[in-house]
Every structure is written in C-alpha cells, then in structure tokens.
Design a protein around this motif. Structure first.
Motif, PDB file in Angstrom:
ATOM      1  N   GLN A   1      42.041  53.485  30.346  1.00 56.36           N
ATOM      2  CA  GLN A   1      43.062  54.144  31.165  1.00 56.36           C
ATOM      3  C   GLN A   1      43.595  53.224  32.260  1.00 56.36           C
ATOM      4  N   VAL A   2      42.759  52.318  32.743  1.00 56.50           N
ATOM      5  CA  VAL A   2      43.155  51.438  33.850  1.00 56.50           C
ATOM      6  C   VAL A   2      43.081  49.967  33.451  1.00 56.50           C
ATOM      7  N   ARG A   3      43.154  49.694  32.165  1.00 55.05           N
ATOM      8  CA  ARG A   3      43.020  48.330  31.643  1.00 55.05           C
ATOM      9  C   ARG A   3      43.961  47.346  32.342  1.00 55.05           C
ATOM     10  N   PHE A   4      45.225  47.705  32.492  1.00 57.41           N
ATOM     11  CA  PHE A   4      46.188  46.789  33.090  1.00 57.41           C
ATOM     12  C   PHE A   4      45.762  46.384  34.501  1.00 57.41           C
ATOM     13  N   ASP A   5      45.331  47.359  35.301  1.00 59.94           N
ATOM     14  CA  ASP A   5      44.889  47.063  36.671  1.00 59.94           C
ATOM     15  C   ASP A   5      43.653  46.161  36.679  1.00 59.94           C
ATOM     16  N   ILE A   6      42.712  46.435  35.797  1.00 55.73           N
ATOM     17  CA  ILE A   6      41.494  45.627  35.717  1.00 55.73           C
ATOM     18  C   ILE A   6      41.835  44.198  35.315  1.00 55.73           C
ATOM     19  N   GLU A   7      42.689  44.043  34.318  1.00 55.61           N
ATOM     20  CA  GLU A   7      43.062  42.701  33.870  1.00 55.61           C
ATOM     21  C   GLU A   7      43.812  41.942  34.960  1.00 55.61           C
ATOM     22  N   GLU A   8      44.639  42.623  35.729  1.00 58.61           N
ATOM     23  CA  GLU A   8      45.333  41.974  36.848  1.00 58.61           C
ATOM     24  C   GLU A   8      44.337  41.468  37.890  1.00 58.61           C
ATOM     25  N   LEU A   9      43.352  42.300  38.234  1.00 61.29           N
ATOM     26  CA  LEU A   9      42.333  41.897  39.206  1.00 61.29           C
ATOM     27  C   LEU A   9      41.496  40.733  38.669  1.00 61.29           C
ATOM     28  N   ALA A  10      41.093  40.822  37.414  1.00 60.88           N
ATOM     29  CA  ALA A  10      40.294  39.749  36.810  1.00 60.88           C
ATOM     30  C   ALA A  10      41.096  38.452  36.745  1.00 60.88           C
ATOM     31  N   GLU A  11      42.370  38.557  36.401  1.00 63.51           N
ATOM     32  CA  GLU A  11      43.225  37.371  36.333  1.00 63.51           C
ATOM     33  C   GLU A  11      43.310  36.677  37.689  1.00 63.51           C
ATOM     34  N   SER A  12      43.453  37.459  38.745  1.00 62.97           N
ATOM     35  CA  SER A  12      43.505  36.872  40.097  1.00 62.97           C
ATOM     36  C   SER A  12      42.211  36.143  40.437  1.00 62.97           C
ATOM     37  N   LEU A  13      41.088  36.749  40.076  1.00 62.02           N
ATOM     38  CA  LEU A  13      39.795  36.110  40.353  1.00 62.02           C
ATOM     39  C   LEU A  13      39.611  34.842  39.528  1.00 62.02           C
ATOM     40  N   ILE A  14      40.081  34.862  38.278  1.00 60.53           N
ATOM     41  CA  ILE A  14      39.998  33.657  37.440  1.00 60.53           C
ATOM     42  C   ILE A  14      40.851  32.551  38.050  1.00 60.53           C
ATOM     43  N   GLU A  15      42.067  32.887  38.459  1.00 61.57           N
ATOM     44  CA  GLU A  15      42.947  31.885  39.064  1.00 61.57           C
ATOM     45  C   GLU A  15      42.357  31.317  40.353  1.00 61.57           C
ATOM     46  N   ASP A  16      41.613  32.163  41.097  1.00 69.90           N
ATOM     47  CA  ASP A  16      40.963  31.713  42.330  1.00 69.90           C
ATOM     48  C   ASP A  16      39.619  31.040  42.069  1.00 69.90           C
ATOM     49  N   GLU A  17      39.236  30.967  40.784  1.00 73.87           N
ATOM     50  CA  GLU A  17      37.951  30.395  40.367  1.00 73.87           C
ATOM     51  C   GLU A  17      36.779  31.068  41.075  1.00 73.87           C
ATOM     52  N   ALA A  18      36.853  32.403  41.169  1.00 76.37           N
ATOM     53  CA  ALA A  18      35.826  33.195  41.850  1.00 76.37           C
ATOM     54  C   ALA A  18      34.739  33.639  40.866  1.00 76.37           C
TER      55      ALA A  18
END
Length: 87
Positions: free
Chosen positions: A60-77
């Motif tokens: 139900q919230v896949r898009f939001d989760i992927e957006e958050l995960a993408e930001s963390l990946i880009e920040d190398e967190a």
C-alpha cells in the motif's frame, strides 16, 4: 527518481529482525533493505501492523518506502552489514 537505483518486486518477512525485507539494485550491486512495522504503521496511518499484515501494508505504501530507501542509498546511509534500514 534516480534511474540507477531499481527495486525488485520481491518481498519477504524477516522473522529474525521482525521487518519486511526488500531489495534494491544500484550499478549491479544488490542492496538489502529493511523496513520495520513501526515505519509501516507511520506511513500507512495504521495503528497496528503485525507480521500478518506487514507485506500487505508494504504494498500500500511501496512508493513512499522506495523513495525513502532511495534517499538513504544516495546518502550512503548503510548500516554495519551494508543494509538500508527504515525504522
């Protein structure tokens, strides 16, 4: 959205961590991502998300989760094991 980060459709419940596990791919590298039931409840405005409902709520919230995960990946967190954890 960063086109170099792709998310697979595969989901699994990780009993050991009590989290939903999903995967991202960046430049040929597999990245294990995890999201906790607290974050799922927050994003879905649901009070109680448990193991039985976690995968359904994730979808139900896949898009939001992927957006958050993408930001963390880009920040190398990444955590100590090289994973991305949303909790």
């Amino acid at each position: 959205m960063n086109q170099s980060i792709l998310f697979s459709d595969q989901l699994a419940w990780n009993d050991e961590l009590a989290m939903v596990e999903f995967q991202a791919h960046q430049s040929g590298m597999l990245i294990v991502c995890l999201v906790g039931v607290g974050k799922l409840a927050e994003l879905s405005n649901t009070e109680n998300v448990d193991k039985a409902k976690a995968l359904e709520v994730f979808e139900q919230v896949r898009f939001d989760i992927e957006e958050l995960a993408e930001s963390l990946i880009e920040d190398e967190a990444f955590d100590e094991q090289g994973r991305i954890v949303l909790d």
